[in-house]
Design a protein around this motif. Structure first.
Motif, PDB file in Angstrom:
ATOM      1  N   ASP A  35      32.545  21.606  10.469  1.00 42.88           N
ATOM      2  CA  ASP A  35      31.793  20.088  10.062  1.00 42.88           C
ATOM      3  C   ASP A  35      32.467  19.273  11.320  1.00 42.88           C
ATOM      4  N   PRO A  36      31.776  17.922  11.343  1.00 42.40           N
ATOM      5  CA  PRO A  36      31.996  17.077  12.439  1.00 42.40           C
ATOM      6  C   PRO A  36      33.677  16.680  12.532  1.00 42.40           C
ATOM      7  N   GLY A  37      34.457  17.032  11.719  1.00 49.02           N
ATOM      8  CA  GLY A  37      35.444  16.568  11.726  1.00 49.02           C
ATOM      9  C   GLY A  37      36.599  17.494  12.169  1.00 49.02           C
ATOM     10  N   ARG A  38      36.256  18.627  12.896  1.00 54.83           N
ATOM     11  CA  ARG A  38      36.825  19.630  13.440  1.00 54.83           C
ATOM     12  C   ARG A  38      38.011  19.138  14.426  1.00 54.83           C
ATOM     13  N   CYS A  39      37.219  18.217  15.472  1.00 46.82           N
ATOM     14  CA  CYS A  39      38.248  17.913  16.650  1.00 46.82           C
ATOM     15  C   CYS A  39      39.502  17.188  16.098  1.00 46.82           C
ATOM     16  N   TRP A  40      39.181  16.274  15.012  1.00 44.13           N
ATOM     17  CA  TRP A  40      40.476  15.320  14.655  1.00 44.13           C
ATOM     18  C   TRP A  40      41.369  16.051  13.638  1.00 44.13           C
ATOM     19  N   ASP A  41      40.908  17.396  13.089  1.00 43.33           N
ATOM     20  CA  ASP A  41      41.696  18.308  12.454  1.00 43.33           C
ATOM     21  C   ASP A  41      42.283  19.212  13.574  1.00 43.33           C
ATOM     22  N   ILE A  42      42.056  19.535  14.551  1.00 39.44           N
ATOM     23  CA  ILE A  42      42.659  20.293  15.591  1.00 39.44           C
ATOM     24  C   ILE A  42      43.678  19.061  16.309  1.00 39.44           C
ATOM     25  N   VAL A  43      43.297  17.717  16.400  1.00 42.05           N
ATOM     26  CA  VAL A  43      44.219  17.009  16.908  1.00 42.05           C
ATOM     27  C   VAL A  43      45.469  16.806  16.120  1.00 42.05           C
ATOM     28  N   ASP A  44      45.274  16.596  14.848  1.00 40.97           N
ATOM     29  CA  ASP A  44      46.370  16.762  13.898  1.00 40.97           C
ATOM     30  C   ASP A  44      47.092  17.866  13.910  1.00 40.97           C
ATOM     31  N   LYS A  45      46.426  18.849  13.873  1.00 45.18           N
ATOM     32  CA  LYS A  45      47.412  20.284  13.911  1.00 45.18           C
ATOM     33  C   LYS A  45      48.152  20.538  14.958  1.00 45.18           C
ATOM     34  N   TYR A  46      47.779  20.082  16.135  1.00 48.03           N
ATOM     35  CA  TYR A  46      48.737  20.122  17.353  1.00 48.03           C
ATOM     36  C   TYR A  46      49.411  18.820  17.749  1.00 48.03           C
ATOM     37  N   LYS A  47      49.229  17.950  17.178  1.00 44.80           N
ATOM     38  CA  LYS A  47      49.718  16.658  17.570  1.00 44.80           C
ATOM     39  C   LYS A  47      49.138  16.388  19.068  1.00 44.80           C
ATOM     40  N   VAL A  48      48.034  16.358  19.297  1.00 45.54           N
ATOM     41  CA  VAL A  48      47.389  16.240  20.547  1.00 45.54           C
ATOM     42  C   VAL A  48      47.905  14.594  20.961  1.00 45.54           C
ATOM     43  N   THR A  49      48.200  14.621  22.113  1.00 50.88           N
ATOM     44  CA  THR A  49      48.359  13.019  22.576  1.00 50.88           C
ATOM     45  C   THR A  49      47.603  12.518  23.758  1.00 50.88           C
ATOM     46  N   ILE A  50      46.786  13.549  24.400  1.00 51.31           N
ATOM     47  CA  ILE A  50      45.877  12.976  25.240  1.00 51.31           C
ATOM     48  C   ILE A  50      44.405  13.828  24.779  1.00 51.31           C
ATOM     49  N   PHE A  51      43.553  13.048  24.882  1.00 46.72           N
ATOM     50  CA  PHE A  51      42.165  13.732  24.454  1.00 46.72           C
ATOM     51  C   PHE A  51      41.200  13.219  25.349  1.00 46.72           C
ATOM     52  N   TYR A  52      40.458  14.374  26.127  1.00 45.74           N
ATOM     53  CA  TYR A  52      39.604  14.050  27.124  1.00 45.74           C
ATOM     54  C   TYR A  52      38.369  14.672  26.965  1.00 45.74           C
ATOM     55  N   THR A  53      37.271  14.004  26.838  1.00 49.51           N
ATOM     56  CA  THR A  53      35.798  14.720  26.486  1.00 49.51           C
ATOM     57  C   THR A  53      35.083  14.156  27.056  1.00 49.51           C
ATOM     58  N   ALA A  54      33.487  14.436  26.936  1.00 49.10           N
ATOM     59  CA  ALA A  54      32.351  13.906  27.386  1.00 49.10           C
ATOM     60  C   ALA A  54      31.648  12.784  26.473  1.00 49.10           C
ATOM     61  N   PRO A  55      31.172  11.753  27.250  1.00 55.16           N
ATOM     62  CA  PRO A  55      30.118  10.797  26.455  1.00 55.16           C
ATOM     63  C   PRO A  55      29.343  11.531  25.305  1.00 55.16           C
ATOM     64  N   THR A  56      28.908  12.447  25.582  1.00 55.79           N
ATOM     65  CA  THR A  56      27.717  13.303  24.700  1.00 55.79           C
ATOM     66  C   THR A  56      28.505  13.830  23.519  1.00 55.79           C
ATOM     67  N   LEU A  57      29.729  14.198  23.449  1.00 57.82           N
ATOM     68  CA  LEU A  57      30.427  14.593  22.197  1.00 57.82           C
ATOM     69  C   LEU A  57      30.476  13.183  21.476  1.00 57.82           C
ATOM     70  N   VAL A  58      31.149  12.242  22.237  1.00 59.53           N
ATOM     71  CA  VAL A  58      31.401  10.913  21.610  1.00 59.53           C
ATOM     72  C   VAL A  58      30.238  10.368  20.898  1.00 59.53           C
ATOM     73  N   ARG A  59      28.911  10.403  21.572  1.00 61.55           N
ATOM     74  CA  ARG A  59      27.801  10.003  20.878  1.00 61.55           C
ATOM     75  C   ARG A  59      27.329  10.779  19.727  1.00 61.55           C
ATOM     76  N   SER A  60      27.678  12.085  19.957  1.00 61.65           N
ATOM     77  CA  SER A  60      27.234  13.089  18.635  1.00 61.65           C
ATOM     78  C   SER A  60      28.134  12.848  17.388  1.00 61.65           C
ATOM     79  N   LEU A  61      29.197  12.714  17.616  1.00 62.08           N
ATOM     80  CA  LEU A  61      30.442  12.517  16.753  1.00 62.08           C
ATOM     81  C   LEU A  61      30.123  11.013  15.959  1.00 62.08           C
ATOM     82  N   MET A  62      29.857  10.020  17.090  1.00 63.18           N
ATOM     83  CA  MET A  62      29.603   8.767  16.408  1.00 63.18           C
ATOM     84  C   MET A  62      28.280   8.602  15.539  1.00 63.18           C
TER      85      MET A  62
END
Length: 752
Positions: free
Chosen positions: A443-470
């Motif tokens: 589901d569209p929450g997978r990125c943030w599930d991963i961020v929480d799981k690994y305690k990600v501090t720096i997240f680098y992605t593309a505007p396309t993904l940002v717009r899609s999740l938005m």
């Protein structure tokens, strides 16, 4: 740097008496050369140009206030840029806010804590590039042998002879050694180097730096055993498994030149690259899961190897990793004598491997990128300068700390995955997260599930993904904590301000600066980027140049434009991470990048600079479309379309796309006697998918009885772009067309 607007501290006491009765003054001037005023839940940022500073109090300047009921002050002492600001962590950024200020807490611990520090370092890098870069290279990397007296040599002017860029020539080093052995020697043996997250939730793996080195050495020893030597090419067609960076590092360890091909390219595109670089080995896996879909990569490689063999280039070894979560080996098609299972041979080799020490100017990798003509360009990056530049840009642009957990969503098949998944982070001893799957699966929450799981501090992605999740809504983001996030980043294309604000407010909780980076496959690393903690950020602006980079904006005649302007983005003077040539075609290298504006590297991008000196990228100015951050040449797509037996002619343009940034819009003329049909439309799109890859499939097929051409036969793409964008009142002069009536026909067929 005269175009950068900053406030000299002498003006601050002169302005304060007029404002302090209305605003609480936050005295950041010990740290930032600008005045920050808090009021009505918002801030007012005053930036004054040094060039215009005078002490005449009689000038009347008007300020825009966060508090609309407050009357403007009557005077000031400099020309002021009126910028409404919000402070990092204080409040969400609204459409009313021009800039986001770094907070005192963030800047205090940042590597570059102020504008003054940035300007000091930038000035040193421009006035003495040899001293600046050799200082970093000497102190932060291992060299078996130091370079000679000349740190760099360059010629960027075709009028003075062949284009040549060299950095640290004569210096002997190895990138794999600097990524792994050097960090292990520094005490990082047991630090996590790689976290790997499967497409399927619940499956993951880790490797420490010492474990990663062992795996790299085993593959390096295997490659040597099958005849791979220094300078030989190895083509890599792998998904985001840990075996992908392992393969890149193993090649670098023995001086082989890897050419990673994004595992979304078709067999024809893969074959094209195999024929061009003639590899000793192809490395792939049997299949990969992307979301719910299984992609049979080995089948694609098999077809590519048959195709390349028919063109005279045979490959004797196809090393295949069994990706058991996607496909069992017994279901994998196999060619005995050529195909070898990774798991059957690589683990048997020793876990140590001697380093092949190479010159700084020896090649590290080839990466093919789309050009405005049909044939992809083999961008060649060398060792020393690329190593120093990617490591340094990563360190400063993300304000890297040893405790960070870093996740870049890019695939290693693109330059971002080379510079900012593998090399840049590992040269800094970072912990890197690899994710195999689709960002919205299950589901569209997978990125943030991963961020929480690994305690990600720096997240680098593309505007396309940002717009899609938005588009999927805030609830998929806000159901997760994301409290570990510290810095966000954007790459691949300009990010529009509304997407920037959503990324900042919703994903980052209004407390994470965004490193909106502009760079290219050819540049090796970031060229224009904010530095977290140093500069106020304007949503959608790439901000200012990185150290050692001299961007200029020129007009059609190549004349440099000063101050507020728009034009063609070029770079003068070289930087360590610059590519050195196009493989096997130095003439095309010079023609494409250095002949358009002699004396400069021409980026192919348009750019505007505002009155405060901030850079705003406006997209490609040549026949290249940027789809979801992937560059696709219009000629490549046109070539695929006209290969269809029922397509007589095709012209492709880019059009604005809500999610992908740009979409592919194709005007197609069928052969005589073939009628327009949905079946033909689908067949044409399938042809492009087959020949190039799914990401190059046209979003729209526009039927065309004929194409608008000049009397000399040139297609007027300007008119096609306007029709595609439905800007029909901006078609301009069509009198030079051989048949102006074609335009009206195309307009009538726009919605068929």
């Amino acid at each position: 740097m005269k175009s950068i607007s900053i406030s000299p501290r002498p003006i601050i006491p002169l302005i304060l008496p007029q404002l302090e009765h209305r605003y609480k003054i936050s005295r950041l001037n010990h740290r930032l050369p600008l005045l920050h005023l808090d009021g009505a839940g918002r801030s007012l940022l005053l930036m004054a140009s040094l060039n215009n500073h005078n002490h005449n109090h009689n000038h009347n300047h008007h300020f825009r206030h966060a508090d609309s009921n407050a009357s403007p002050p009557s005077s000031a002492v400099a020309k002021i840029s009126h910028l409404k600001a919000v402070v990092l962590g204080d409040a969400p950024a609204s459409e009313e806010d021009d800039v986001v200020l770094p907070s005192h807490d963030f800047s205090r611990q940042a590597l570059v804590p102020s504008q003054q520090k940035y300007l000091e370092m930038y000035k040193a890098s421009i006035e003495n590039p040899a001293g600046f870069w050799s200082g970093i290279a000497s102190s932060e990397f291992y060299w078996k042998q130091r370079w000679g007296d000349q740190v760099y040599s360059e010629n960027l002017d075709v009028r003075r002879g062949n284009i040549k860029i060299e950095w640290f020539k004569g210096g002997i080093t190895n990138v794999c050694y600097n990524c792994l052995d050097r960090n292990i020697d520094a005490g990082l043996a047991d630090k996590i180097a790689l976290y790997w997250e499967s497409n399927e939730p619940g499956f993951d793996a880790t490797l420490t730096y010492s474990q990663l080195l062992q795996r790299v050495c085993q593959l390096a020893n295997y490659l040597k055993s099958v005849g791979v030597r220094k300078g030989d090419a190895v083509v890599v067609y792998l998904p985001m498994l840990m075996e992908l960076p392992i393969t890149m590092l193993a090649c670098a360890r023995i001086g082989a030149v890897h050419s990673v091909v994004f595992a979304g390219f078709s067999s024809e595109s893969l074959a094209q690259r195999i024929v061009d670089c003639k590899p000793k080995v192809v490395i792939t896996c049997n299949a990969v899961k992307r979301g719910p879909k299984t992609v049979f990569l080995k089948d694609i490689v098999d077809a590519a190897l048959i195709d390349s063999a028919n063109k005279g280039i045979s490959v004797d070894v196809c090393l295949t990793y069994e990706n058991q979560l996607a496909l069992k080996r017994e279901k994998t098609k196999w060619k005995e004598g050529r195909d070898i299972w990774w798991e059957d041979v690589v683990p048997k080799y020793p876990t140590s491997c001697d380093v092949e020490w190479v010159d700084a100017e020896d090649p590290l990798f080839l990466l093919y990128t789309s050009g405005s003509t049909g044939k992809p360009k083999g961008v060649l990056h060398t060792t020393g300068g690329y190593m120093v530049y990617t490591a340094t840009t990563f360190k400063y642009a993300f304000d890297y700390k040893d405790s960070d957990v870093y996740w870049c969503t890019a695939d290693c098949g693109w330059i971002t995955g080379h510079s900012y998944v593998t090399y840049g982070p590992m040269l800094n001893g970072a912990t890197v997260l690899l994710y195999e799957g689709a960002p919205s699966y299950p589901d569209p929450g997978r990125c943030w599930d991963i961020v929480d799981k690994y305690k990600v501090t720096i997240f680098y992605t593309a505007p396309t993904l940002v717009r899609s999740l938005m588009r999927d809504g805030d609830e998929y983001v806000t159901r997760y904590s994301r409290k570990s996030l510290r810095v966000l980043g954007s790459v691949g294309e300009p990010i529009n301000p509304s997407a920037w604000r959503w990324f900042f407010n919703v994903v980052g909780g209004s407390r994470c600066p965004i490193s909106d980076t502009w760079w290219q496959t050819e540049t090796g690393g970031f060229m224009i980027t904010p530095l977290p903690g140093a500069w106020p950020q304007k949503p959608g602006s790439a901000t200012f140049p990185f150290f050692g980079v001299q961007p200029v904006i020129v007009d059609e005649k190549g004349v440099e434009l000063d101050g507020e302007c728009s034009g063609y983005l070029c770079v003068k003077s070289s930087w360590p991470g610059a590519f050195r040539t196009l493989y096997g075609d130095h003439e095309r290298y010079e023609t494409t990048y250095f002949k358009p504006f002699p004396g400069y590297y021409f980026t192919g991008d348009g750019c505007s600079r505002d009155k405060d000196g901030y850079h705003w990228l406006t997209g490609r100015v040549d026949d290249v479309i940027n789809v979801s951050g992937h560059r696709i040449g219009t000629a490549e797509v046109e070539s695929a379309l006209v290969s269809h037996p029922q397509c007589a002619e095709a012209a492709v343009v880019g059009v604005e796309h809500q999610v992908k940034g740009q979409g592919i819009y194709a005007f197609v003329t069928p052969v005589e006697g073939i009628s327009y049909s949905e079946e033909l439309r689908k067949s044409l799109i399938l042809t492009v998918r087959t020949q190039i890859g799914a990401f190059a499939a046209p979003d729209k097929i526009h039927w065309a009885p004929a194409l608008p051409k000049t009397r000399s036969g040139k297609i007027m793409r300007r008119i096609l772009r306007k029709i595609a964008a439905r800007q029909l009142d901006e078609l301009g002069d069509t009198s030079t067309l051989a048949d102006p009536g074609v335009v009206e026909q195309l307009i009538k067929l726009a919605d068929t």
